[in-house]
Motif scaffolding. Sequence first.
Motif, PDB file in Angstrom:
ATOM      1  N   HIS A  71       0.833  -1.210   0.000  1.00  0.00           N
ATOM      2  CA  HIS A  71       0.000   0.000   0.000  1.00  0.00           C
ATOM      3  C   HIS A  71       0.869   1.262   0.000  1.00  0.00           C
ATOM      4  O   HIS A  71       0.718   2.138  -0.858  1.00  0.00           O
ATOM      5  CB  HIS A  71      -0.927  -0.045   1.232  1.00  0.00           C
ATOM      6  CG  HIS A  71      -1.880   1.098   1.323  1.00  0.00           C
ATOM      7  ND1 HIS A  71      -2.585   1.378   2.463  1.00  0.00           N
ATOM      8  CD2 HIS A  71      -2.237   2.044   0.421  1.00  0.00           C
ATOM      9  CE1 HIS A  71      -3.347   2.450   2.254  1.00  0.00           C
ATOM     10  NE2 HIS A  71      -3.146   2.862   1.036  1.00  0.00           N
TER      11      HIS A  71
ATOM     12  N   GLU B 261       1.532   4.227  -2.920  1.00  0.00           N
ATOM     13  CA  GLU B 261       1.267   5.623  -2.547  1.00  0.00           C
ATOM     14  C   GLU B 261       2.510   6.473  -2.806  1.00  0.00           C
ATOM     15  O   GLU B 261       2.427   7.576  -3.360  1.00  0.00           O
ATOM     16  CB  GLU B 261       0.839   5.682  -1.072  1.00  0.00           C
ATOM     17  CG  GLU B 261       0.079   6.933  -0.673  1.00  0.00           C
ATOM     18  CD  GLU B 261       0.968   8.110  -0.293  1.00  0.00           C
ATOM     19  OE1 GLU B 261       0.460   9.241  -0.300  1.00  0.00           O
ATOM     20  OE2 GLU B 261       2.176   7.911   0.010  1.00  0.00           O
TER      21      GLU B 261
ATOM     22  N   SER C 271      -2.710   7.179  -7.799  1.00  0.00           N
ATOM     23  CA  SER C 271      -3.869   7.851  -7.201  1.00  0.00           C
ATOM     24  C   SER C 271      -5.130   7.561  -8.007  1.00  0.00           C
ATOM     25  O   SER C 271      -5.095   6.786  -8.977  1.00  0.00           O
ATOM     26  CB  SER C 271      -3.608   9.355  -7.099  1.00  0.00           C
ATOM     27  OG  SER C 271      -3.428   9.879  -8.394  1.00  0.00           O
TER      28      SER C 271
ATOM     29  N   LEU D  18      -6.252   2.972  -2.955  1.00  0.00           N
ATOM     30  CA  LEU D  18      -5.872   4.296  -3.476  1.00  0.00           C
ATOM     31  C   LEU D  18      -6.851   4.793  -4.537  1.00  0.00           C
ATOM     32  O   LEU D  18      -6.567   5.757  -5.252  1.00  0.00           O
ATOM     33  CB  LEU D  18      -4.443   4.225  -4.038  1.00  0.00           C
ATOM     34  CG  LEU D  18      -3.368   3.910  -2.975  1.00  0.00           C
ATOM     35  CD1 LEU D  18      -2.069   3.468  -3.618  1.00  0.00           C
ATOM     36  CD2 LEU D  18      -3.137   5.121  -2.087  1.00  0.00           C
TER      37      LEU D  18
END
Length: 386
Positions: free
Chosen positions: A63, A67, A72, A94
């Motif tokens: 995760h 990021e 995104s 996300l």
Amino acid sequence: MSEKWVPFHMPSIGEEEIAAASRTLRSGWLTSGSKVKEFEAHFAERVGAKHAVATNSGTAALHIALEAIGISEGDEVIVPTMTFAATAEVVLYLKAKPVLIDCEPATLNLDLEALERAATSRTKAIMPVHFGGHPCEMDRIHEIADLHNWGVVEDAAHAFPSKYQGKSVGEMSDVTCFSFYATKTLTTGEGGMATTNNPAWAERMRCMTLHGISKDAWNRYAATGSWYYEIQSPGYKYNLTDIAAAIGLEQLKKTDRFLAARKRIAGLYDEEFADLPEVRRPICPSYVEHSWHLYVIQLDLSRLRITRDGFIEALKKEHIGASVHFMPLHLHPYYRNAFGYRPDDFPHASALFTRIVSLPIYPAMSEEDVRAVIRAVRTVIAQYRR
Ligand SMILES: *Cc1c(COP(=O)(O)O)cnc(C)c1O
């Protein structure tokens, strides 16, 4: 028939791990502190990466890796369907879209042609999964990723300590994520690690594992620290404990011994199943070092009067625990319903799912245990051969 139950997995926890955890429990410092720093440094060194960030799970590592590289909302990330839930769910955390692709039958790793076909203008990253510890074709994957300017986040949950063309898994891509779950080749009970050579991504991941704050507890509460901190981003609570890191440090020291034990078991299975046309064995070309987290056989069902599930039941009757890795993601209700995937979208993975069996392979197995597995497989095959 052997009377003793051979479980599918048993962790190798020795007195060293128990003593190390006890020392940490008595030390007065339980959460992320000096043991985590030490574990990160030793792990980074072992895989040849500049930076390592410890997390409380492999999923957490995946995760924060996505990021950090900037995935995104609206982005697409290519994920092999033949993997565990974690690889694709972190893309959804996300608000990006996991785009599944098929696997190739010999290794169960992602299919390179399918990878090229899955590219769109929204693709931002690819997540190769080193299935069972067999490294993916990283040279080709990097070529394709570089051509399209995609990020590469490796799911190396199975691949410590694997190597590809002499390079360690952990030093090759933007970020590589490991899992220290109880069944993995190195365990801290629960835990994970993200490795990278990029200092900015390392910093971002470190910050996001602890609420997005600028200093960790070690820097705040240790004798040399100060109480002051600032929130940089709304981060997560993904830090590893010192108790877990102390266990991890002891496990890390045993890496070569554990690998040798797994290799030996894989070698025995290879030898003893070589004359069984009903069993396709895993391959291991000379340019890869396989971690042998899993030993997955593929049954030739046309030669057997039994299904895969029946085969596992029959092994159980012979006192052998076996498992299946994995039911491909596209066959699960969520992915079917949310993305409209059908079984024929990924014909290799769908067909392989009906044939794959994971046999026990771990350092705590005795020679006798390994022989019992071999005997049981041969017995069941002989019993159900067409
Ligand atoms: C185990 C595993 C993970 C996640 O690991 P956790 O530490 O349990 O979060 C991710 N991907 C694959 C392929 C795994 O097998």
